[in-house]
Design a protein around this motif. Structure first.
Motif, short mmCIF file in Angstrom:
data_model
loop_
_atom_site.label_atom_id
_atom_site.label_comp_id
_atom_site.label_asym_id
_atom_site.label_seq_id
_atom_site.Cartn_x
_atom_site.Cartn_y
_atom_site.Cartn_z
N GLY A 4 0.78 -1.04 -0.07
CA GLY A 4 0.11 -0.04 -0.10
C GLY A 4 0.94 1.36 -0.05
O GLY A 4 1.21 1.73 0.99
N GLY A 6 0.99 5.24 -2.14
CA GLY A 6 0.11 6.16 -2.95
C GLY A 6 -1.28 5.97 -2.54
O GLY A 6 -2.07 5.87 -3.29
N ALA A 7 -1.52 5.54 -1.30
CA ALA A 7 -2.89 5.56 -0.54
C ALA A 7 -3.75 6.85 -0.72
O ALA A 7 -3.35 8.11 -0.75
CB ALA A 7 -2.96 4.95 0.80
N SER A 220 -7.21 -7.22 -7.70
CA SER A 220 -7.56 -6.61 -6.39
C SER A 220 -7.64 -7.34 -5.20
O SER A 220 -8.39 -8.32 -5.23
CB SER A 220 -8.43 -5.49 -6.39
N THR A 248 -4.71 -2.79 -4.87
CA THR A 248 -4.15 -3.02 -6.15
C THR A 248 -2.84 -2.90 -6.75
O THR A 248 -2.48 -1.68 -6.79
CB THR A 248 -5.16 -2.23 -7.25
N SER A 250 0.43 -1.64 -6.19
CA SER A 250 1.19 -0.78 -5.23
C SER A 250 0.11 0.20 -4.60
O SER A 250 0.79 0.89 -3.90
CB SER A 250 2.36 -0.30 -5.84
N LYS A 251 -1.18 0.22 -5.04
CA LYS A 251 -2.00 1.23 -4.57
C LYS A 251 -3.02 0.77 -3.60
O LYS A 251 -3.61 -0.38 -3.80
CB LYS A 251 -2.77 1.87 -5.77
N LYS A 253 -6.56 1.96 -1.68
CA LYS A 253 -7.81 2.91 -1.68
C LYS A 253 -8.70 2.47 -0.60
O LYS A 253 -9.00 1.33 -0.65
CB LYS A 253 -8.37 3.09 -2.85
#
Length: 345
Positions: A4, A6-7, A220, A248, A250-251, A253
């Motif tokens: 995680g 760039g959250a 995801s 998803t 390296s991201k 949300k």
């Protein structure tokens, strides 16, 4: 492993008064008198199983059912079994594992049942059967792992209540660290590690924040749960904010609803999105596609309330099943309750 960075967090108005697009229709598939379904699973092969309990002559007995076509049918279990079954998972029709609230273990190898029991008061809240010699069962900060010969005790880096396996080297579990940090952990075949996710502001100093369920859909990982805290004039009420996490690559949300009870279950929708179960008694089904949430009340038999406890996808399809119990309105202990299955797709 999904991590995680760039959250981002997104507050959503998912409560009453929010306009939603039409969701695919859910339908009641089957009702069975004097039954209550606690869990169901659909193996990668398509073999579907459910467990629960039934009432007969004033006694509560275990139930195992298998899906034949579109009908759930009873599977004969040993007459010596007396405890309701709470959890089930299967890798095929020849490798089905079920667990009772007393720590009992039941295994179907395609021909016969065998049974055993966990010691130390361990009773699984969820399980993942990858193969005949690779099974995980979890409850709190402890897991038990079956290697084909024995159950080994494995300590977990978070308190978890749910688990989802993609393979023997890609397993996810969800819960919390302490009472204030929702957590997702990952097994890479060698060790369990906490996934980096999003830190959320607490709505109250003493709020409990936890994930209740986890699944993988497309690329995801989805985890669902809630923030909850004491509220009201005298602090004698409980307020909630439903919580969804999507990892998803390296991201990460996070979606936090402004109101409504928490999300209890999540399942892949077959198209890269997810289905969520919001609440348990008279719940809502919530469909997530991209960042869009649409919801609809779960259908109920006339003059009955429903209590839904499970939500599962048949891999590679858009077919979703949910199950639980339905009871005369206002009387959840009425013995004329019915086991209920609902289907979408």
């Amino acid at each position: 492993m999904l991590a995680g960075a760039g959250a981002a967090a997104l507050a959503l108005g998912i409560g009453a008064g929010t306009a939603h697009a039409a969701t695919p229709a859910w339908q009641i598939s089957q009702l069975t008198a004097h039954y209550e379904i606690h869990d169901l699973t659909i193996a990668p092969t398509g073999s579907a199983w459910a467990v629960g309990e039934r009432t007969k002559a004033g006694k509560t007995l275990p139930v195992v059912q298998h899906l034949s076509g579109t009908t759930w049918k009873d599977v004969t279990v040993p007459a010596t079994w007396k405890t309701p079954l709470k959890v089930v998972d299967a890798s095929s029709s020849k490798n089905v594992w079920a667990f009772g609230e007393d720590g009992s273990i039941a295994h179907w190898n395609g021909k016969k049942w065998s049974s055993a029991k966990f010691g130390g008061g361990f009773h699984p809240t969820d399980a993942a059967a990858i193969g005949a010699s690779d099974v995980w069962a979890v409850n709190g900060t402890t897991a038990r792992h079956w290697n084909g010969k024995k159950w080994a005790t494995v300590k977990l880096p978070a308190r978890v209540g749910s688990i989802h396996a993609v393979s023997g080297k890609n397993i996810w579990a969800a819960g919390s660290i302490g009472m204030s940090k929702a957590a997702v952990i990952h097994w890479n075949g060698k060790a369990w590690k906490v996934a980096k996710t999003v830190s959320l502001p607490k709505p109250d100093e003493y709020a409990d924040i936890s994930f209740m369920d986890v699944t993988v859909s497309g690329k995801s990982v989805w985890a669902v749960g809630s923030q909850s805290w004491s509220c009201g004039v005298d602090g004698d009420d409980v307020c909630y904010k439903p919580l969804v996490l999507r990892l998803t690559g390296s991201k990460a949300k996070t979606f936090v609803a402004s109101k409504g009870v928490g999300y209890t279950k999540v399942a892949a929708d077959g198209s890269g999105g997810a289905w969520l179960l919001q609440g348990a008694w008279s719940p809502k089904f919530v469909h997530v596609t991209g960042d869009t949430f649409t919801s609809a009340a779960a259908p109920q038999p006339a003059h009955y309330d429903v209590n839904l406890t499970t939500l599962k996808n048949r891999a590679g399809t858009k077919t979703i099943w949910s199950a639980g119990g339905s009871f005369p309105q206002g009387d959840p202990d009425d013995p004329t309750g019915q086991g209920i299955y609902l289907r979408n797709g």
